[in-house]
Design a protein around this motif. Structure first.
Motif, PDB file in Angstrom:
ATOM      1  N   LYS A 104       0.835  -1.207   0.000  1.00  0.00           N
ATOM      2  CA  LYS A 104       0.000   0.000   0.000  1.00  0.00           C
ATOM      3  C   LYS A 104       0.863   1.248   0.000  1.00  0.00           C
ATOM      4  O   LYS A 104       0.448   2.301  -0.442  1.00  0.00           O
ATOM      5  N   ASN A 105       2.074   1.111   0.542  1.00  0.00           N
ATOM      6  CA  ASN A 105       2.929   2.282   0.651  1.00  0.00           C
ATOM      7  C   ASN A 105       3.844   2.446  -0.543  1.00  0.00           C
ATOM      8  O   ASN A 105       4.680   3.323  -0.553  1.00  0.00           O
ATOM      9  N   PHE A 106       3.671   1.595  -1.506  1.00  0.00           N
ATOM     10  CA  PHE A 106       4.586   1.625  -2.637  1.00  0.00           C
ATOM     11  C   PHE A 106       4.227   2.794  -3.542  1.00  0.00           C
ATOM     12  O   PHE A 106       3.169   2.826  -4.138  1.00  0.00           O
ATOM     13  N   GLY A 107       5.102   3.751  -3.616  1.00  0.00           N
ATOM     14  CA  GLY A 107       4.790   4.942  -4.398  1.00  0.00           C
ATOM     15  C   GLY A 107       4.968   4.763  -5.881  1.00  0.00           C
ATOM     16  O   GLY A 107       4.509   5.579  -6.659  1.00  0.00           O
ATOM     17  N   GLY A 108       5.702   3.733  -6.265  1.00  0.00           N
ATOM     18  CA  GLY A 108       5.960   3.544  -7.685  1.00  0.00           C
ATOM     19  C   GLY A 108       7.039   4.492  -8.168  1.00  0.00           C
ATOM     20  O   GLY A 108       7.422   5.424  -7.480  1.00  0.00           O
ATOM     21  N   GLY A 109       7.574   4.244  -9.337  1.00  0.00           N
ATOM     22  CA  GLY A 109       8.557   5.145  -9.903  1.00  0.00           C
ATOM     23  C   GLY A 109       9.831   5.168  -9.085  1.00  0.00           C
ATOM     24  O   GLY A 109      10.268   4.161  -8.550  1.00  0.00           O
ATOM     25  N   ASN A 110      10.424   6.336  -8.958  1.00  0.00           N
ATOM     26  CA  ASN A 110      11.672   6.455  -8.222  1.00  0.00           C
ATOM     27  C   ASN A 110      11.424   6.478  -6.722  1.00  0.00           C
ATOM     28  O   ASN A 110      10.530   7.154  -6.235  1.00  0.00           O
ATOM     29  N   ILE A 111      12.246   5.728  -6.012  1.00  0.00           N
ATOM     30  CA  ILE A 111      12.104   5.611  -4.569  1.00  0.00           C
ATOM     31  C   ILE A 111      13.386   6.094  -3.915  1.00  0.00           C
ATOM     32  O   ILE A 111      14.476   5.708  -4.329  1.00  0.00           O
ATOM     33  N   LYS A 112      13.255   6.917  -2.872  1.00  0.00           N
ATOM     34  CA  LYS A 112      14.454   7.393  -2.175  1.00  0.00           C
ATOM     35  C   LYS A 112      14.315   7.132  -0.690  1.00  0.00           C
ATOM     36  O   LYS A 112      13.346   7.524  -0.066  1.00  0.00           O
ATOM     37  N   ASP A 113      15.289   6.414  -0.143  1.00  0.00           N
ATOM     38  CA  ASP A 113      15.366   6.154   1.297  1.00  0.00           C
ATOM     39  C   ASP A 113      14.070   5.578   1.860  1.00  0.00           C
ATOM     40  O   ASP A 113      13.594   6.011   2.911  1.00  0.00           O
ATOM     41  N   LYS A 114      13.529   4.620   1.164  1.00  0.00           N
ATOM     42  CA  LYS A 114      12.331   3.952   1.666  1.00  0.00           C
ATOM     43  C   LYS A 114      12.736   2.794   2.566  1.00  0.00           C
ATOM     44  O   LYS A 114      13.649   2.034   2.235  1.00  0.00           O
ATOM     45  N   ASN A 115      12.052   2.639   3.683  1.00  0.00           N
ATOM     46  CA  ASN A 115      12.328   1.528   4.577  1.00  0.00           C
ATOM     47  C   ASN A 115      11.286   0.436   4.372  1.00  0.00           C
ATOM     48  O   ASN A 115      10.081   0.704   4.366  1.00  0.00           O
ATOM     49  N   SER A 116      11.758  -0.761   4.181  1.00  0.00           N
ATOM     50  CA  SER A 116      10.868  -1.908   4.026  1.00  0.00           C
ATOM     51  C   SER A 116      11.280  -2.945   5.054  1.00  0.00           C
ATOM     52  O   SER A 116      12.072  -3.841   4.758  1.00  0.00           O
ATOM     53  N   PRO A 117      10.777  -2.826   6.282  1.00  0.00           N
ATOM     54  CA  PRO A 117      11.273  -3.705   7.349  1.00  0.00           C
ATOM     55  C   PRO A 117      10.628  -5.082   7.319  1.00  0.00           C
ATOM     56  O   PRO A 117       9.588  -5.298   6.691  1.00  0.00           O
ATOM     57  N   ILE A 118      11.257  -5.978   8.014  1.00  0.00           N
ATOM     58  CA  ILE A 118      10.660  -7.270   8.272  1.00  0.00           C
ATOM     59  C   ILE A 118      10.550  -7.403   9.783  1.00  0.00           C
ATOM     60  O   ILE A 118      11.449  -7.005  10.516  1.00  0.00           O
ATOM     61  N   VAL A 119       9.424  -7.896  10.244  1.00  0.00           N
ATOM     62  CA  VAL A 119       9.180  -8.021  11.667  1.00  0.00           C
ATOM     63  C   VAL A 119       9.012  -9.493  12.013  1.00  0.00           C
ATOM     64  O   VAL A 119       8.263 -10.205  11.338  1.00  0.00           O
ATOM     65  N   LYS A 120       9.681  -9.910  13.048  1.00  0.00           N
ATOM     66  CA  LYS A 120       9.529 -11.285  13.528  1.00  0.00           C
ATOM     67  C   LYS A 120       9.069 -11.211  14.975  1.00  0.00           C
ATOM     68  O   LYS A 120       9.647 -10.490  15.804  1.00  0.00           O
ATOM     69  N   TYR A 121       8.016 -11.932  15.248  1.00  0.00           N
ATOM     70  CA  TYR A 121       7.428 -11.927  16.580  1.00  0.00           C
ATOM     71  C   TYR A 121       7.823 -13.192  17.339  1.00  0.00           C
ATOM     72  O   TYR A 121       7.984 -14.261  16.747  1.00  0.00           O
ATOM     73  N   SER A 122       8.002 -13.022  18.632  1.00  0.00           N
ATOM     74  CA  SER A 122       8.302 -14.155  19.510  1.00  0.00           C
ATOM     75  C   SER A 122       9.414 -15.031  18.921  1.00  0.00           C
ATOM     76  O   SER A 122       9.215 -16.218  18.647  1.00  0.00           O
ATOM     77  N   VAL A 123      10.566 -14.428  18.748  1.00  0.00           N
ATOM     78  CA  VAL A 123      11.655 -15.145  18.086  1.00  0.00           C
ATOM     79  C   VAL A 123      12.193 -16.269  18.966  1.00  0.00           C
ATOM     80  O   VAL A 123      12.138 -16.214  20.197  1.00  0.00           O
TER      81      VAL A 123
END
Lengths: 106, 115
Positions: free
Chosen positions: A55-74
């Protein structure tokens, strides 16, 4: 040009939740992959982010976008190196981050 | 279904010698990629085959490296002559489709040590 930055190391205790960041800059509607490397095992795909599923993907050129991965109860068994792989640009350039070494202590 | 396989798993050679690494992709995967991780550095893209054609070889470090994929099946990566800085882990990956959004399946890698 494309670039990928990841946190070098994270150490947590079992049962904790952990967020691993991947900050990237890219052109041309990139795709971002998360892979995990367990000791003596091939890299395995964890998740993929494309224009279609973000949903947050702006398309086109992207600058300093964070795409984290979350792990619960590791668990201790989640200890591994987690890599971002960026595929971006008009010619689908492939760029890995340096990886995040996750250590889960019992 | 067999995954991506690489041979050998380890190779130790002396500077100036030649080494050939082999990668067998998943059957039916037209796209084959080579990467390497030099000690302490990130995994870097070397080149991409679509069937037997080199789609992108922009990551090949120099002309001591030669990759081939005759017949569009397995691929070889030859280093001749090997230098100390070539030491590292060489990964191969394959995917069914290209275009950047397809999952790549990775092999276990070949650890190359040049003495």
């Amino acid at each position: 040009s494309n670039s990928v930055k990841q946190t070098g190391q994270i150490t947590v205790s079992e049962g904790a939740s952990v967020t691993m960041n991947c900050t990237y800059t890219s052109t041309g509607y990139p795709t971002l992959f998360w892979y995990v490397e367990y000791p003596s095992k091939p890299l395995q795909l964890l998740q993929r982010e494309t224009m279609e599923n973000s949903k947050n993907f702006g398309g086109g050129n992207i600058k300093d976008k964070n795409s984290p991965i979350v792990k619960y109860s590791v668990q201790v068994s989640d200890s591994a190196v987690y890599y971002c792989l960026l595929c971006g640009g008009s010619n689908y350039k492939l760029t890995f981050g340096k990886g995040t070494l996750l250590t889960v202590n019992p | 279904e067999a995954g991506v396989t690489q041979f050998p798993s380890h190779s130790v050679i002396e500077k100036g010698q030649t080494v050939t690494l082999r990668c067998d992709p998943i059957s039916g995967h037209d796209n084959l990629y080579w990467y390497r991780r030099v000690m302490g550095k990130e995994i870097k893209f070397l080149l991409h085959f679509v069937k037997e054609s080199k789609q992108d070889e922009s990551g090949m470090p120099n002309n001591r490296f030669l990759a081939e994929r005759t017949g569009g099946t397995y691929s070889t990566l030859k280093v001749q002559p090997a230098e100390l800085e070539d030491s590292g882990v060489y990964f191969c990956a394959s995917s069914q489709s290209a275009g950047g959004i397809a999952e790549q399946f990775f092999g276990p890698g070949t650890r190359l040590t040049v003495l």
